[in-house]
Design a protein around this motif. Sequence first.
Motif, PDB file in Angstrom:
ATOM      1  N   LYS A 126      15.656   6.354 -11.077  1.00  0.00           N
ATOM      2  CA  LYS A 126      15.941   7.619 -10.560  1.00  0.00           C
ATOM      3  C   LYS A 126      15.552   7.718  -9.081  1.00  0.00           C
ATOM      4  CE  LYS A 126      15.116  12.661 -11.141  1.00  0.00           C
ATOM      5  NZ  LYS A 126      14.899  12.828  -9.818  1.00  0.00           N
ATOM      6  N   HIS A 127      14.621   7.244  -8.526  1.00  0.00           N
ATOM      7  CA  HIS A 127      14.200   7.269  -7.258  1.00  0.00           C
ATOM      8  C   HIS A 127      15.344   6.390  -6.225  1.00  0.00           C
ATOM      9  CE1 HIS A 127      10.641   9.588  -7.370  1.00  0.00           C
ATOM     10  NE2 HIS A 127       9.974   8.723  -8.213  1.00  0.00           N
ATOM     11  N   HIS A 130      16.213  16.791  -2.063  1.00  0.00           N
ATOM     12  CA  HIS A 130      15.642  15.498  -1.607  1.00  0.00           C
ATOM     13  C   HIS A 130      14.169  15.412  -1.293  1.00  0.00           C
ATOM     14  CE1 HIS A 130      19.310  13.403  -1.274  1.00  0.00           C
ATOM     15  NE2 HIS A 130      19.882  14.299  -0.756  1.00  0.00           N
ATOM     16  N   ASP A 137      18.329   8.854  -5.997  1.00  0.00           N
ATOM     17  CA  ASP A 137      18.145   9.783  -5.157  1.00  0.00           C
ATOM     18  C   ASP A 137      18.136   9.457  -3.641  1.00  0.00           C
ATOM     19  OD1 ASP A 137      17.703  11.602  -7.295  1.00  0.00           O
ATOM     20  OD2 ASP A 137      15.681  11.455  -7.502  1.00  0.00           O
ATOM     21  N   GLU A 166       3.939   9.765  -7.592  1.00  0.00           N
ATOM     22  CA  GLU A 166       3.626   8.693  -8.504  1.00  0.00           C
ATOM     23  C   GLU A 166       3.232   7.475  -7.890  1.00  0.00           C
ATOM     24  OE1 GLU A 166       7.647   8.136  -9.750  1.00  0.00           O
ATOM     25  OE2 GLU A 166       7.838  10.357 -10.344  1.00  0.00           O
ATOM     26  N   ASN A 167       3.194   7.488  -6.522  1.00  0.00           N
ATOM     27  CA  ASN A 167       2.434   6.315  -5.801  1.00  0.00           C
ATOM     28  C   ASN A 167       0.887   6.646  -5.511  1.00  0.00           C
ATOM     29  OD1 ASN A 167       2.844   3.577  -5.004  1.00  0.00           O
ATOM     30  ND2 ASN A 167       2.560   4.288  -2.714  1.00  0.00           N
ATOM     31  N   HIS A 190      13.482   2.203   3.302  1.00  0.00           N
ATOM     32  CA  HIS A 190      14.050   3.210   4.027  1.00  0.00           C
ATOM     33  C   HIS A 190      13.679   3.078   5.524  1.00  0.00           C
ATOM     34  CE1 HIS A 190      14.041   7.966   3.937  1.00  0.00           C
ATOM     35  NE2 HIS A 190      15.061   7.387   4.757  1.00  0.00           N
ATOM     36  N   TRP A 249       9.454   2.729   0.930  1.00  0.00           N
ATOM     37  CA  TRP A 249       8.836   2.563   2.119  1.00  0.00           C
ATOM     38  C   TRP A 249       9.419   1.742   3.080  1.00  0.00           C
ATOM     39  CZ3 TRP A 249       4.808  -0.025   5.134  1.00  0.00           C
ATOM     40  CH2 TRP A 249       4.457   0.649   6.161  1.00  0.00           C
ATOM     41  N   ARG A 296       0.834  -1.257  -0.047  1.00  0.00           N
ATOM     42  CA  ARG A 296       0.057   0.030  -0.155  1.00  0.00           C
ATOM     43  C   ARG A 296       0.848   1.132   0.096  1.00  0.00           C
ATOM     44  NH1 ARG A 296      -5.401  -0.124   1.371  1.00  0.00           N
ATOM     45  NH2 ARG A 296      -6.230  -2.337   1.324  1.00  0.00           N
ATOM     46  N   HIS A 297       2.393   0.981  -0.033  1.00  0.00           N
ATOM     47  CA  HIS A 297       3.104   2.155  -0.015  1.00  0.00           C
ATOM     48  C   HIS A 297       4.194   2.202  -1.240  1.00  0.00           C
ATOM     49  CE1 HIS A 297       1.916   2.142   4.114  1.00  0.00           C
ATOM     50  NE2 HIS A 297       1.993   3.231   4.103  1.00  0.00           N
ATOM     51  N   ASP A 298       4.773   3.169  -1.438  1.00  0.00           N
ATOM     52  CA  ASP A 298       5.706   3.255  -2.544  1.00  0.00           C
ATOM     53  C   ASP A 298       6.921   2.029  -2.014  1.00  0.00           C
ATOM     54  OD1 ASP A 298       8.461   4.555  -1.325  1.00  0.00           O
ATOM     55  OD2 ASP A 298       6.489   5.472  -0.297  1.00  0.00           O
ATOM     56  N   VAL A 332       4.111   8.031   6.096  1.00  0.00           N
ATOM     57  CA  VAL A 332       3.315   8.554   5.065  1.00  0.00           C
ATOM     58  C   VAL A 332       2.141   7.514   4.798  1.00  0.00           C
ATOM     59  CG1 VAL A 332       5.084   9.563   3.854  1.00  0.00           C
ATOM     60  CG2 VAL A 332       4.407   7.293   3.268  1.00  0.00           C
ATOM     61  N   PRO A 333       0.914   8.098   4.513  1.00  0.00           N
ATOM     62  CA  PRO A 333      -0.419   7.244   4.272  1.00  0.00           C
ATOM     63  C   PRO A 333      -0.194   6.355   3.431  1.00  0.00           C
ATOM     64  CG  PRO A 333      -0.781   9.430   3.208  1.00  0.00           C
ATOM     65  CD  PRO A 333       0.594   9.256   4.074  1.00  0.00           C
ATOM     66  N   GLY A 334      -0.804   5.004   3.541  1.00  0.00           N
ATOM     67  CA  GLY A 334      -0.931   3.910   2.676  1.00  0.00           C
ATOM     68  C   GLY A 334      -2.335   4.179   1.606  1.00  0.00           C
ATOM     69  N   LYS A 335      -2.208   3.559   0.736  1.00  0.00           N
ATOM     70  CA  LYS A 335      -3.347   3.709  -0.110  1.00  0.00           C
ATOM     71  C   LYS A 335      -4.694   3.476   0.646  1.00  0.00           C
ATOM     72  CE  LYS A 335      -0.862   2.722  -4.312  1.00  0.00           C
ATOM     73  NZ  LYS A 335      -0.556   1.884  -5.350  1.00  0.00           N
ATOM     74  N   HIS A 382       9.140   9.473   6.084  1.00  0.00           N
ATOM     75  CA  HIS A 382       8.676   8.506   5.398  1.00  0.00           C
ATOM     76  C   HIS A 382       7.901   7.364   6.007  1.00  0.00           C
ATOM     77  CE1 HIS A 382      10.171   6.277   1.444  1.00  0.00           C
ATOM     78  NE2 HIS A 382       8.780   6.401   1.484  1.00  0.00           N
ATOM     79  N   ASP A 399      12.269  15.072  -4.729  1.00  0.00           N
ATOM     80  CA  ASP A 399      12.262  13.764  -5.006  1.00  0.00           C
ATOM     81  C   ASP A 399      11.342  12.902  -4.127  1.00  0.00           C
ATOM     82  OD1 ASP A 399      14.406  14.504  -6.912  1.00  0.00           O
ATOM     83  OD2 ASP A 399      15.844  14.011  -5.476  1.00  0.00           O
ATOM     84  N   SER A 448       7.901  13.400  -4.895  1.00  0.00           N
ATOM     85  CA  SER A 448       7.486  12.951  -6.600  1.00  0.00           C
ATOM     86  C   SER A 448       6.986  11.437  -6.281  1.00  0.00           C
ATOM     87  CB  SER A 448       8.807  13.217  -7.276  1.00  0.00           C
ATOM     88  OG  SER A 448       8.835  14.485  -7.422  1.00  0.00           O
ATOM     89  N   LEU A 449       7.906  10.700  -5.315  1.00  0.00           N
ATOM     90  CA  LEU A 449       7.952   9.439  -5.086  1.00  0.00           C
ATOM     91  C   LEU A 449       6.383   8.984  -4.650  1.00  0.00           C
ATOM     92  CD1 LEU A 449       9.508   6.270  -4.667  1.00  0.00           C
ATOM     93  CD2 LEU A 449       9.778   7.111  -2.517  1.00  0.00           C
ATOM     94  N   LEU A 450       6.109   9.965  -3.775  1.00  0.00           N
ATOM     95  CA  LEU A 450       4.739   9.737  -3.135  1.00  0.00           C
ATOM     96  C   LEU A 450       3.579   9.752  -4.248  1.00  0.00           C
ATOM     97  CD1 LEU A 450       5.116  11.379   0.223  1.00  0.00           C
ATOM     98  CD2 LEU A 450       5.643   9.144  -0.299  1.00  0.00           C
TER      99      LEU A 450
END
Lengths: 245, 245
Positions: free
Chosen positions: A135-136, B136, A139, B146-147, A96, A93, A88-90, B99-102, B96, B139, B142-144
């Motif tokens: 890219k991610h 950072h 970074d 895109e998800n 990290h 996640w 449910r996360h990138d 961050v909220p899941g879907k 990180h 970046d 953006s990761l979040l």
Amino acid sequence: MHKLKNTDTKPPQETDKEACKLKTGELQEQLREKQKILYAQGEYSILVILQGLDASGKDGVLNDVFSGLNLLGVQVAAFKAPTEEESRHDFLWRIHQKVPGKGIIGIFNRSHYEDVLVPRVEKWIDDKTIKKRFKHINDFESLLIENNTVILKFYLHVSAEEQKERLTERMENRTKFWKHNDNDWQVATKRDIYLDAYEDIFEHCSKAADWHIVPADKNWYKNHIIAKATLKALEQLPLKYPDLK
Amino acid sequence: MHKLKNTDTKPPQETDKEACKLKTGELQEQLREKQKILYAQGEYSILVILQGLDASGKDGVLNDVFSGLNLLGVQVAAFKAPTEEESRHDFLWRIHQKVPGKGIIGIFNRSHYEDVLVPRVEKWIDDKTIKKRFKHINDFESLLIENNTVILKFYLHVSAEEQKERLTERMENRTKFWKHNDNDWQVATKRDIYLDAYEDIFEHCSKAADWHIVPADKNWYKNHIIAKATLKALEQLPLKYPDLK
């Protein structure tokens, strides 16, 4: 660009097995000494990333190379198929969360690189997404490096023959049954596609930290290379015991 | 570039307080309906980031705007001074994790933006490090995104007079004593430096998701703006209840 298909999976012919094992033992002794300072100082961290095909010997590295370290300062994370919560996360996640804090040696048994391998080979995600993930990853690794983490990325390079032998042993040796997984055999048939995907990783994700291609058909040689590279990384850090406060 | 010093902290003069509050209640009702679908569908998430000077009303937003939501699908994280463990990692590590899941609406009471504010104003880190952190942050956001995460960044803009009044109340009203912190008064004297730092953030960290500057002297107006922007974000998502499986 690496050409894995033409890259050795065996030690150089002149390598003496017993002398090499003896030397590895000495390197491990020095690793332990350096680790003490790394931990006491608490300013730098090491992140060892182990990647490789099934049965390339990733678990073995933990036992054979790093088992002598002070466990207070070691943190191991093994990444398997994502859990529902992780999905449910990138993709970074869960990774990290497990990175080592200052003073710690972190070891990843598989890593975020799985997320640009399996989904790619299985075509679950398209090339555009793969490029974005590259890219991610760069970074993300830069973020860690700027925070005093040294990243050591090892690709354990095993031949098709050796891999087959090891997978077979998992079906014949009672103490290795638990490692057997039918799916590994299917993945092994896609060897070339996986090697292509790895070569693409080496090309696009070496910006922040370079890859070590480790000949992994012989465990004693693989262990030696990894112990040596890790010690070298520690030696290049300005490690010192803190002064009395 | 925003010029915070010339930006209103008060509602437009013609705004009718009672009508506005009534409207906010309606927006909240719609928020609740949209949240049900967001949660059931489990494909998108919302990340609300609340930033602002001390006493700008960040806590109040949680109570006044989001308290009616289904708690199963809400996740709040408040970021205070980093713990020792957090300090041993990069500045995005603790962020990180939260961050909220879907399917979830996540609300950050303060955030990674604190790491380009306090250390900058106090000169704990240099401009080069600030610039790296800006990158950072972009970046990471953006990761979040895109998800499938929609990021809503709110800067609660409060006037010096209103802030002073609120900080004073914290020393006079027994139910607010717990919010009093001598340090807030010292920070308030650095108002202009903080506003400069915020303007720099708006300039460099709007790439992935834009900032909403919210006039925050009147809570009823601040709440209205935030409820409206959040609902709008939800309305722009292709939300729908999943089909029967």
